[in-house]
Design a protein around this motif. Structure first.
Motif, short mmCIF file in Angstrom:
data_model
loop_
_atom_site.label_atom_id
_atom_site.label_comp_id
_atom_site.label_asym_id
_atom_site.label_seq_id
_atom_site.Cartn_x
_atom_site.Cartn_y
_atom_site.Cartn_z
N ASN A 231 0.83 -1.21 0.00
CA ASN A 231 0.00 0.00 0.00
C ASN A 231 0.86 1.26 0.00
O ASN A 231 0.57 2.23 -0.70
N ILE A 232 1.94 1.22 0.80
CA ILE A 232 2.85 2.37 0.82
C ILE A 232 3.51 2.52 -0.55
O ILE A 232 3.66 3.63 -1.06
N ALA A 233 3.89 1.40 -1.16
CA ALA A 233 4.54 1.46 -2.48
C ALA A 233 3.60 2.08 -3.52
O ALA A 233 4.01 2.94 -4.30
N ALA A 234 2.35 1.66 -3.50
CA ALA A 234 1.39 2.20 -4.47
C ALA A 234 1.19 3.69 -4.23
O ALA A 234 1.14 4.49 -5.18
N ARG A 235 1.11 4.07 -2.97
CA ARG A 235 0.93 5.49 -2.65
C ARG A 235 2.19 6.28 -3.03
O ARG A 235 2.09 7.42 -3.52
N ALA A 236 3.36 5.69 -2.83
CA ALA A 236 4.62 6.36 -3.20
C ALA A 236 4.64 6.65 -4.70
O ALA A 236 4.97 7.75 -5.13
N LYS A 237 4.26 5.66 -5.49
CA LYS A 237 4.25 5.85 -6.95
C LYS A 237 3.23 6.93 -7.34
O LYS A 237 3.52 7.80 -8.17
N HIS A 238 2.06 6.85 -6.72
CA HIS A 238 0.97 7.78 -7.03
C HIS A 238 1.37 9.22 -6.68
O HIS A 238 1.26 10.14 -7.50
N LEU A 239 1.88 9.41 -5.45
CA LEU A 239 2.20 10.77 -5.00
C LEU A 239 3.39 11.37 -5.73
O LEU A 239 3.45 12.58 -5.93
N THR A 240 4.35 10.52 -6.15
CA THR A 240 5.53 11.06 -6.83
C THR A 240 5.27 11.28 -8.32
O THR A 240 6.13 11.80 -9.03
N THR A 241 4.10 10.89 -8.79
CA THR A 241 3.75 11.08 -10.21
C THR A 241 2.46 11.89 -10.33
O THR A 241 1.54 11.52 -11.05
N THR A 242 2.39 12.97 -9.57
CA THR A 242 1.32 13.99 -9.60
C THR A 242 -0.05 13.49 -9.14
O THR A 242 -1.05 14.18 -9.34
N ALA A 243 -0.12 12.32 -8.54
CA ALA A 243 -1.39 11.78 -8.00
C ALA A 243 -2.49 11.76 -9.06
O ALA A 243 -3.65 12.07 -8.79
N LYS A 244 -2.10 11.38 -10.28
CA LYS A 244 -3.06 11.32 -11.38
C LYS A 244 -3.70 9.94 -11.43
O LYS A 244 -3.03 8.92 -11.32
N ILE A 245 -5.02 9.94 -11.57
CA ILE A 245 -5.74 8.68 -11.71
C ILE A 245 -5.63 8.22 -13.16
O ILE A 245 -5.90 9.00 -14.08
N PRO A 246 -5.17 6.98 -13.38
CA PRO A 246 -4.99 6.53 -14.77
C PRO A 246 -6.30 6.61 -15.55
O PRO A 246 -7.35 6.20 -15.06
#
Ligand SMILES: *Cc1c(COP(=O)(O)O)cnc(C)c1O
Length: 385
Positions: A231-246
Motif C-alpha cells: 500500500n505504501i509502495a502504491a501510494r509512493a508511486k501515485h504521490l511522486t507522479t502527480t497523484a493522477k488517476i490513470p
C-alpha cells in the motif's frame, strides 16, 4: 620524524596520488547504448521502460519488495516523510551529523527536526543514547509519544548510514519498537551495504536512496524510495507522479502530488550503473584496505573501519584525528585541497545551521567530537590498485 600533518598527507597521497577528486563517477559500462536507445526512440522523459526496469533491478539488488524511482534523493526523503505520516508541527528524530537534506525533508512537512547524537564507531545514531534521551523527554499518551518539553508529538526516527557504514540497526529497532515509533532510513550513501546480511534501507518502514553524481552509482541525479509494504509502495508511486488517476484522456488528480518521477534517460544510466555495482564495491574495498595499511604506522589518527556485523560499501573513506590533534584538521584540509587532493570535513552539524539553531536536541558531544576531528578522503573506485 616528519610532523603528523606531513605523515597524514603522505599516507593520503600514497593511496590517492598527487591529486584526486573525493568521488568521481565511472561511466564505462552500458551507459552509452542504453542512453542512446532512449534518444533514438525519443523515450527520454517521464515514461519509458528503463524506469520500470531500474525499479525492479533496485528491488532485486536490495531485497526490498518495492522500489520507486525519484528525481533525487532529497525528493525520495520528502516522499518518505509523507508516507510515514509525518505531520505539521510534529517532531522527527534526526541525527545532528548528517547531510542537510535529511533535516530539510522533515521541514518540508512543517515538522521540526529533533537532533540526536551519533556513535564513534558507526558514525550513525547512538541507540543507547537515543533511548536514554527518550526516557528523559518523551511521554506516552493515548495517541502516541510526545516531547514533554515542547508538547509536540514525536512522529518518527530517521537514521542515516554515514559514508556507507550501517548503523547498529537491530539495537535501534529495539528502541523505536519500545516507543512504537516508525523508523525511516536515509540510505542515500549505503547502496551495497548490509547489516547482518540484510541490505540497508530494508529495515525501516520506508527508506531513501540517492544516485547523485558522487554516490556509489549515479543516474546524473536520482533517488528511490524503498518499502516492503504494497500500500505504501502504491501510494509512493501515485504521490511522486502527480497523484493522477490513470485514464485514457482525463486529467483527474485525487491528492496534492509531486512531480518527482525519474526521467527515463536517467533511469537508463541507472540500469547500466547498477550492472557495475559489484565491481565498484570490490574496488572500493581495495581502496579502503590500502588506506588502512597506509595509516597503520601513523600515531594520533585512525581510519574509520567497517563496523562489526556489517558489510559496508566503503563509499567514503575517513580518518579521525585523536581529540588532542583536532587543531591539525584545518591545516590538513588546506594542504591537501591546495594541491588538488580533495578532502572534506564532515558536514556542519545540523543544530549549528541558522535555520535549525532553535530545534530541540539531545546531548551531541560525540557528534561534536566527530565534527572537529573527521576528514574524508578521495575514494573513487578508480584509485584501486
Ligand atoms: C546525497 C544525500 C542525500 C540527498 O540526495 P540527493 O540525491 O543529492 O538529493 C540525502 N542524504 C544523505 C545522507 C546524502 O548523502
Amino acid at each position: 620524524m616528519p610532523s603528523l600533518v606531513d605523515q597524514i598527507v603522505a599516507a593520503i597521497s600514497h593511496v590517492a596520488g598527487p591529486a584526486a577528486p573525493l568521488h568521481a563517477p565511472e561511466i564505462a559500462g552500458n551507459e552509452w547504448p542504453y542512453v542512446k536507445e532512449c534518444l533514438d526512440t525519443e523515450w527520454v522523459s517521464s515514461v519509458g521502460s528503463y524506469v520500470d526496469r531500474f525499479e525492479s533491478d533496485l528491488a532485486a539488488k536490495t531485497g526490498a519488495k518495492y522500489a520507486i524511482a525519484t528525481m533525487n534523493g532529497t525528493a525520495a526523503l520528502h516522499g518518505c516523510m509523507v508516507l510515514a505520516g509525518v505531520g505539521h508541527d510534529q517532531e522527527v528524530i534526526v541525527p545532528a551529523l548528517t547531510f542537510v537534506a535529511t533535516a530539510n525533508a522533515v521541514s518540508y512537512l512543517g515538522a521540526v527536526p529533533h537532533f540526536v547524537d551519533s556513535e564513534l564507531v558507526t558514525l550513525g545514531v547512538d541507540p543507547a543514547k537515543l533511548d536514554g534521551h527518550l526516557d528523559e523527554i518523551a511521554e506516552r499518551r493515548s495517541d502516541g509519544v510526545y516531547n514533554s518539553r515542547t508538547g509536540r508529538k514525536i512522529a518518527a526516527v530517521i537514521c542515516m548510514h554515514t559514508f556507507g557504514h550501517p548503523v547498529r540497526i537491530d539495537a535501534l529497532l529495539d528502541v523505536t519498537q519500545k516507543w512504537n515509533l516508525p523508523l525511516i532510513e536515509d540510505a542515500a550513501e549505503s547502496l551495497g551495504s548490509y547489516f547482518k546480511g540484510r541490505h540497508t534501507g530494508t529495515f525501516g518502514k520506508v527508506s531513501a536512496l540517492s544516485f547523485n553524481g558522487n554516490k556509489i552509482i549515479t543516474t546524473g541525479g536520482g533517488g528511490a524510495i524503498l518499502t516492503d509494504n504494497p500500500n505504501i509502495a502504491a501510494r509512493a508511486k501515485h504521490l511522486t507522479t502527480t497523484a493522477k488517476i490513470p485514464h485514457l484522456w482525463a486529467f483527474e488528480h485525487d491528492d496534492i502530488g509531486y512531480n518527482y518521477r525519474l526521467p527515463n534517460i536517467n533511469a537508463a544510466l541507472g540500469c547500466a550503473q547498477l550492472e557495475r555495482l559489484e565491481d565498484f564495491l570490490a574496488r572500493k574495498r581495495r581502496v579502503a584496505d590500502a588506506y588502512t595499511a597506509a595509516f597503520l604506522g601513523v600515531d594520533g589518527v585512525r581510519i574509520v573501519l567497517e563496523p562489526d556485523h556489517s558489510t559496508s560499501n566503503m563509499w567514503l573513506n575517513a580518518i579521525l584525528l585523536a581529540p588532542e590533534n583536532s587543531a591539525y584538521r584545518n591545516p590538513i584540509l588546506d594542504m591537501t585541497n591546495e594541491s588538488g587532493l580533495m578532502t572534506r570535513p564532515v558536514w556542519n552539524l545540523m543544530h549549528t545551521l541558522p535555520m535549525y539553531a532553535e530545534c530541540p536536541r539531545a546531548d551531541l558531544s560525540t557528534a561534536e567530537q566527530l565534527a572537529s576531528c573527521l576528514i574524508t578522503l578521495p575514494s573513487s573506485p578508480s584509485l584501486a590498485a
